[in-house]
Design an enzyme around this catalytic site. Sequence first.
Site, short mmCIF file in Angstrom:
data_model
loop_
_atom_site.label_atom_id
_atom_site.label_comp_id
_atom_site.label_asym_id
_atom_site.label_seq_id
_atom_site.Cartn_x
_atom_site.Cartn_y
_atom_site.Cartn_z
N SER A 616 0.85 -1.19 0.00
CA SER A 616 0.00 0.00 0.00
C SER A 616 0.89 1.25 0.00
CB SER A 616 -0.96 -0.04 1.19
OG SER A 616 -1.98 0.90 1.05
N ASP A 701 -8.64 -4.57 -6.25
CA ASP A 701 -8.26 -3.62 -5.21
C ASP A 701 -9.04 -2.31 -5.36
OD1 ASP A 701 -6.99 -1.92 -3.42
OD2 ASP A 701 -5.01 -2.70 -3.86
N HIS A 733 -6.95 -5.57 -1.93
CA HIS A 733 -5.84 -4.80 -1.36
C HIS A 733 -5.01 -5.71 -0.45
CE1 HIS A 733 -3.83 -1.04 -0.80
NE2 HIS A 733 -3.97 -1.07 0.52
#
Length: 757
Positions: A616, A701, A733
């Site tokens: 991320s 995602d 994600h």
Amino acid sequence: MKKRFLSASLAIILTTSVVIPATMQEVRAANETNSTVTAQEERVSAQEFLNLAVTTLTFQHGSDSMRQQIIDKWVKAGEFTDLSLTIKRDEAARILVRALNKEEKEASLADYLEKANKIGLFNGLTLNTEAISKQDAVKILNNAKQIKNGSNHEGVKEISVEDFMKNPGNFGYELSPDGNYITFSSAWENRANVFVKKMNDDSEPVRVSNSKDRDVAGFYWKDNNLLYVKDKGGDENFHIYSTTFNGSEEKDLTPYPNVTVGILSGLQGVKDEILIMMNKEDATVFDVYKLNVKTGETTHVAKNPGNITSWLADRNGNVRIAVASDGVEGTILYRDSEKDEFKPFIEMEAGDEVMPLAFSKDNQYIYATSNKGRDKVEVVKYDLKGNEEVIMSNDQVDVSGVLYSAEHDKLLYGAYITDKPHYQFFDENFEKLFRKIQSKLNVHESELGINDYNKEMTKFIVSVSSDTVYGKYYYYDSTTDELTELATLSPWLNPNELAEMHPISYKSRDGLTINGYLTLPKNKEAKDLPLIVNPHGGPWARDMWGFNPEVQLLANRGYAVLQVNFRSSTGYGKEFLQAGNKQWGLKIQDDITDGVQWAIDQGIADPDRIGIYGASFGGYATLAGITYTPDLYAAAVDYVGVSNIFTLLNTIPPYWETMRNMFYERVGHPEKDKELLTAVSPVFHADKIKTPLFVAQGANDPRVNKAESDQIVEALRARGVDVEYMLKDNEGHGFANEENRIEFYNAMVKFFDSHLK
């Protein structure tokens, strides 16, 4: 809900002496084994010796408060009348015996001196004088460091990726409200499902969910009904499901496409109904509904005008608090009843964070966490006129959590995280119970958690976890004082073969204190190791001490792992978080780089074998690292990371729309800050990247769109650079499905090994 654990942290600073911050010169001197470090016979004061000892034997080189806490463990009140006086050999012995955890039944300085001689602390000293010179101090501390590190540098046996990453067994234990049933998650068809077991019964657990495509993300008791939530393929559109006890009748109670749902209130005392938040009418905001858990029927309770980010119901289930925000500034709104209009209650300026948590039992007070008018998040209580009473505060860190018992209308404890989690108790009886369980399990308070309890607070689910223990669950009955082990997570992992996570601190190049964690491979000398720096996601989050499977995997393979809480990390106050505003790829990245340089300066990391891996925002930091400091890293793994800030801002999930201005404030505005965002988006500077790169991405995602990974891979391949790219069509994600986790981490270890060993 019968309890709430809330988001916000405290530390008690003892002041038996004054800490002098370690300089890099002191660090290097303390780690230098050559006797020419200090040729003078200048005597060392007790204060100087303590500072050198902290620098040599710990990794706390930047935080004055953490250094002080360590000294306070080594020096008891009254043992030194004046720290500026020359330290004596027996006094140094007492400090170091404690520092090395070798203290037993020593009652006098002579006893400590005898122990020090026995373990070899004074080996190599030529003069047997009472006073200690600086040259002596360096030798003594190097002896202490060798004793601490041990002589076994053969490492440990290799543990398979599968053993670290496969489903860990039964986890997430909870009690039914009446305490007669216990629920937990466990794998079925390689997916986490919900199981129920009757207490004090020899019957087998019964599976009550039937999910084959996706892990159940959580479950919740409503009276005697069990509900659970899950999404599809990682799209984060979570739905609420009900089920029968054999799992044969699974019902989606919120079967609306592209809608995500959250539970707001269990409506205690109201049969078959709960309050939920759902973005069904408008994808960008959440309205409040009553949901019948038997039929799935919904009733609209509160309409979101477009700027409400959260709601709070009172103890009767009436929605009376709303948090309005434009993403930067906001207002806590209050009303006396659902018939009344919301009115401003508390104003929030930029940087303020006020989070209402619960109404008191009589609905006359509101518990909250707040940093309004101060730097750190504190626990507060408001009356209905908005008058504030501070319940818990700390100068070092934010309050990280509060345990509130709705049934007993009490705050039980507040939590704070400095180096590790710690507690401040508000209820004497609960503290006694906590300490009794802690004593039975023989663990530090940082390792013990109270996970759940019944209505009467006589039956408890507790857990134990540490840096080397994945987790153990226990059932405790306070009426019989019986403690029963329920499960051990990943019992095939031996804690004695796993690596310790060391709290660290250092100074950034512009003087900020940066805290973090260093995990060193077990039974390896901490010298010239390959190192993986692992920046966390968020970036408005933080790394914490505790068990981390991926860190343990890397340490098991011989890597040192560095995790740093760079500026913009949460937990360290408003000013520290805001210091990261519009600093993506700039000062945030400098903090990470400075951490790597710190590890190199200690002699821990081999400068030619540095890797970087993050997910991320950590994936963004990985790309930024190999873009803006291309000579620093020899290998990089970007996991669902951002490559282009413009496209990131253009594709945030619709229900983050109320936070858009926050992104503009903290990251940058795509028009007003176009030059800045262009400069710090790695995709526009791919020509600078020369570090071998492995990219992994989930196709579904919703946060970091697949295009973020596609762009950087395409830009590099267009230059003829070979980039390894793993794309999973059934993930979002991060990879949640067991088989994908195992494949990813096998590939990551192979990739790092090929470039760093």
